[in-house]
Design a protein around this motif. Structure first.
Motif, mmCIF file in Angstrom:
data_model
loop_
_atom_site.group_PDB
_atom_site.id
_atom_site.type_symbol
_atom_site.label_atom_id
_atom_site.label_comp_id
_atom_site.label_asym_id
_atom_site.label_seq_id
_atom_site.Cartn_x
_atom_site.Cartn_y
_atom_site.Cartn_z
ATOM 1 N N ARG A 131 58.801 5.297 30.271
ATOM 2 C CA ARG A 131 57.556 5.590 31.209
ATOM 3 C C ARG A 131 57.007 6.729 31.063
ATOM 4 O O ARG A 131 57.688 7.911 31.463
ATOM 5 N N GLN A 132 55.791 7.275 30.917
ATOM 6 C CA GLN A 132 55.911 8.159 30.667
ATOM 7 C C GLN A 132 54.762 8.690 31.948
ATOM 8 O O GLN A 132 53.417 7.944 32.290
ATOM 9 N N GLU A 133 54.771 9.376 33.271
ATOM 10 C CA GLU A 133 54.260 9.451 34.396
ATOM 11 C C GLU A 133 52.510 10.303 34.056
ATOM 12 O O GLU A 133 51.551 9.752 34.308
ATOM 13 N N GLU A 134 51.883 11.139 32.954
ATOM 14 C CA GLU A 134 51.259 11.214 32.747
ATOM 15 C C GLU A 134 49.849 12.084 33.844
ATOM 16 O O GLU A 134 49.166 11.344 34.277
ATOM 17 N N PRO A 135 50.761 12.984 34.331
ATOM 18 C CA PRO A 135 50.472 14.282 36.113
ATOM 19 C C PRO A 135 48.731 13.846 35.606
ATOM 20 O O PRO A 135 47.742 14.319 36.633
ATOM 21 N N ARG A 142 43.787 5.681 33.435
ATOM 22 C CA ARG A 142 45.059 4.917 32.859
ATOM 23 C C ARG A 142 45.153 3.535 33.034
ATOM 24 O O ARG A 142 45.452 2.972 31.398
ATOM 25 N N THR A 143 44.138 2.826 33.791
ATOM 26 C CA THR A 143 45.072 1.191 33.794
ATOM 27 C C THR A 143 43.438 0.643 33.991
ATOM 28 O O THR A 143 43.730 -0.467 34.583
ATOM 29 N N ALA A 144 42.780 1.151 33.584
ATOM 30 C CA ALA A 144 41.316 0.325 33.740
ATOM 31 C C ALA A 144 41.339 -0.784 32.927
ATOM 32 O O ALA A 144 42.153 -1.214 31.931
#
Length: 212
Positions: A131-135, A142-144
């Motif tokens: 899993r990519q955290e992508e700060p 990201r999670t809409a």
């Protein structure tokens, strides 16, 4: 002999007026600035960001119409940034890619390359099972839940394998980005350049300078 040379230089310097010295100094400074600008323009090119696919990292200009070829016409309200032309992208780089078929360029983030396995689960990006955290992306983007690519791939496959010689591109605004999830992989050869990190950090300054 050395004393003669020194005396000669002293006499020449003594003969110069303050105005002459100032003019010479200004000319040298202008020549240095011009040289630096030429070198910079050979390595970098500036672009306006259009649309909202890279929000919140970059602000895109508003599309106010389309030309005869169907390409968007935007105002100048977007960020003005620079790309390092010809640079090869790495994981996480923001890149500008040419789309020959559509006749335009897009700006996205490179998240995977040839041979990598990509999937989305509940809006989270996984590359090769990690899993990519992508700060640089907030949960809002990201999670809409109404993101049409909340889970990907949607064809029943467990993951998508990026073709060799290609790159998988995503917009930072995952809810409103038409990218590799829709159009597939993009050829590395179509990458025009990479947006350096300093350009993103200085976007307010470069945008204001260009608008001025």
């Amino acid at each position: 002999m050395l004393n003669k040379v020194r005396n000669s230089l002293y006499e020449k310097t003594k003969g110069l007026s303050f105005a002459g010295i100032l003019i010479n100094a200004v000319l040298i400074i202008l020549a240095l600035i011009l040289s630096a600008e030429i070198i910079f323009s050979m390595r970098y090119t500036g672009i306006y960001v259009v649309n909202i696919s890279m929000t919140p990292t970059l602000t895109g200009a508003n599309v106010i119409g389309y030309d005869s070829a169907g390409r968007p016409i935007a105002d100048t309200s977007g960020d003005y940034i620079y790309i390092r032309t010809g640079a090869k992208p790495a994981y996480g780089d923001i890149v500008v890619v040419n789309r020959p078929a559509e006749g335009d360029n897009i700006i996205k983030r490179a998240v995977a390359f040839g041979g990598d396995r990509v999937r989305f689960t509940d809006g989270w990006l996984y590359v090769n099972g990690e899993r990519q955290e992508e700060p640089y992306i907030s949960d809002e983007y990201r999670t809409a839940p109404n993101n049409m690519y909340y889970n990907y791939p949607s064809n029943g496959e467990e993951f998508h394998t990026v073709e060799e010689g290609c790159v998988f591109l995503l917009g930072d605004n995952r809810k409103y980005s038409d990218d590799s999830r829709r159009y597939g992989d993009y050829k590395i050869s179509d990458v025009l350049g990479v947006v350096p990190k300093w350009s993103v950090k200085c976007k307010k300054f470069t945008t204001a300078m260009h608008a001025f």
